[in-house]
Design an enzyme around this catalytic site. Structure first.
Site, PDB file in Angstrom:
ATOM      1  NE  ARG A   1      -2.675   1.092   3.575  1.00  0.00           N
ATOM      2  CZ  ARG A   1      -3.584   1.163   4.571  1.00  0.00           C
ATOM      3  NH1 ARG A   1      -4.862   1.312   4.268  1.00  0.00           N
ATOM      4  NH2 ARG A   1      -3.212   1.053   5.817  1.00  0.00           N
TER       5      ARG A   1
ATOM      6  CG  ASP B   1      -4.342   2.539  11.248  1.00  0.00           C
ATOM      7  OD1 ASP B   1      -5.319   3.227  11.630  1.00  0.00           O
ATOM      8  OD2 ASP B   1      -4.416   1.754  10.296  1.00  0.00           O
TER       9      ASP B   1
END
Length: 530
Positions: A164, A444
């Site tokens: 990603r 996160d």
């Protein structure tokens, strides 16, 4: 190929892995990507601002009548490669060397190596991450823990690797091309593709990606053009690159068909990026007092607007014969507390059973300890390699379904927890760690963003009331801040706010919460301090 490398400047030149990653040929490729796609990226970012202005003025997201023909059409995406037919359990995490080895060895079907929300974009992390992935694909990666002296190396059989890159909104400030910062997305994608497309081909797999935070199908078109250019540049067959798009913005949920259509040669499906999706719901609807979102812990997949989004994603993907991936389980195993651990695992099991029964083709976990729980749920309800045969013709989703306001209370405790988690996460991020266990959840950037934007939303709308009847006013926020800081001191020490990272984290979090205009991303603000 025209050489557009007029001036490439690396602002930090002393990292050990840098010479092997930033070769002259790799820099030439990055320069070509920048030359061809940077102007378009800036145009897309400007379109985001214009669209946000329209939403704040009352033009709410909807299914665009102009693209109805695409939504109603019978087209499908290109066939998937064999190693992407089964993605029952996927694990995600940062690109640190030990994490890369452990995740590839974890028993998951896929490991998504993340340069975005779970990695703090220090120069060291970005360069080391590229070196770690290159070494893993070359089967030359190992690691010795400096404390325990335990040795780590890859198993014979490993998970399929996805990468990603950073979102379109982020720059890489340490690499300038003609004096201009390169896109973080192009930097991450370009270096990985350049160094690994042949390595993965040699191993019978391919260059696979997850694309984050798309807000419009034109952004998917931009990525498709990037893929086409990269494949041509490297003389790689068209369609070699495959990408799964995270549907993690409220605007993208109205464009799932269009996004798949734009990427149909390169598509590997869509994913429910649930935490960023909640963040986007708050951010995009920031100007509307009738879209207040309750305490973060109350907003789960059981909420009607979240269920509608998940069901629509499954229906859309399966109509196009491509995977519909479930969302992240942020829980982590809890040591030394059997009761709390059991409750956490029960929550994960119910979530994964819900996804499997709904027809998802696989799911995400943040910790290897959750893989058996997730796999068992999908083994019960997915007897084939995937659930592509489940069409979900029962799903009828309207504009109103996707925008339905979640029910629940706003509490003082919710305010305290948002400040507590937000400051702790930001302090860790500033120290170079983007994936942080806090109160038995793996936090996160996405979950920290929910904490930040919720506070901003509540404080900037006079109609926001706490469950005890008080208005969410600045005096209440200051009280919550004091309590949150006391909790943080209990964990990190009485003097923690005298240390640079915590002091700066508290300052930035407070400034962003009090700002008249809601900042789009906390990482964009904090990146200037890395």
């Amino acid at each position: 190929m025209t050489n557009h490398t007029k001036s490439v400047t690396t602002l930090l030149k002393n990292h050990p892995a840098q010479a092997a990653i930033l070769t002259e040929e790799a820099l030439q490729f990055l320069s070509e990507l920048h030359h061809h796609f940077e102007v378009k990226r800036q145009h897309l970012l400007e379109q985001r601002k214009n669209h946000q202005h329209k939403i704040s003025q009352g033009v709410l997201p909807n299914f665009d009548p102009i693209t109805k023909g695409i939504r109603m059409g019978n087209w499908q995406v290109a066939p998937l490669p064999v190693d992407l037919l089964e993605r029952r359990v996927e694990i995600t995490g940062p690109v640190h060397r030990k994490m890369v080895i452990n995740a590839l060895n974890s028993g998951a079907d896929v490991f998504m190596a993340d340069f975005e929300d779970s990695t703090s974009p220090t120069w060291e992390n970005m360069i080391d991450g590229q070196a770690n992935l290159r070494d893993a694909n070359a089967r030359q990666v190992d690691f010795i823990d400096p404390v325990s002296q335990k040795s780590y190396e890859l198993n014979e059989k490993t998970a399929t690797l996805f990468v990603r890159p950073r979102g379109l909104h982020l720059d890489e400030k340490h690499l300038l091309i003609n004096g201009q910062k390169i896109s973080g997305a192009l930097f991450d994608f370009g270096l990985y593709f350049f160094h690994n497309h042949q390595l993965v081909k040699n191993r019978g797999t391919g260059p696979y990606f997850y694309l984050p935070k798309l807000e419009h199908y034109l952004e998917a078109r931009w990525w498709n053009e990037v893929f086409d250019f990269a494949q041509d540049y490297m003389a790689v067959p068209s369609g070699t690159i495959k990408a799964t798009v995270l549907i993690e913005t409220i605007t993208a949920s109205f464009m799932m068909d269009e996004i798949l259509f734009e990427l149909r040669t390169h598509s590997a499906g869509l994913n429910c990026g649930r935490w960023d999706y909640i963040f986007s719901y708050i951010k995009k609807l920031q100007g509307h007092a009738d879209f207040l979102v309750p305490d973060r812990e109350l907003v789960g997949m059981n909420m009607p607007f979240m269920k509608a989004y998940s069901d629509l994603l499954i229906k859309t993907c399966h109509k196009r014969n491509v995977h519909a991936m479930g969302g992240m389980a942020a829980q982590i195993p809890i040591k030394n507390d059997e009761h709390a651990h059991g409750k956490a695992m029960d929550k994960v099991q119910k979530d994964k059973l819900r996804e499997a029964k709904a027809g998802h083709d696989g799911t995400w976990v943040a910790h290897p300890g959750l893989i058996p729980v997730a796999r068992e749920a999908f083994d019960q309800h997915m007897k084939r390699m995937n659930n592509l045969h489940i069409e979900r013709g029962d799903v009828k989703v309207s504009d109103e379904h996707l925008l339905e306001v979640p029910n629940g209370k706003i509490t003082f405790e919710g305010m305290v927890k948002n400040i507590d988690v937000g400051v702790q996460y930001l302090a860790a991020w500033l120290a170079g760690n983007g994936c942080v266990p806090i109160y038995n959840l793996m936090e996160d950037a996405a979950t920290a963003e929910i904490s930040r934007t919720q506070l901003w939303q509540w404080l900037h709308h006079p109609t926001a009331l706490l469950s005890d009847g008080r208005k969410v006013e600045w005096a209440v926020y200051e009280q919550a801040t004091l309590e949150a800081k006391e909790r943080i001191r209990e964990i990190h020490g009485a003097d923690c706010f005298e240390k640079e990272n915590f002091a700066l984290a508290a300052k930035l979090f407070d400034q962003m919460t009090k700002a008249d205009q809601l900042e789009d991303f906390l990482t964009s603000v904090a990146y200037e301090y890395l």
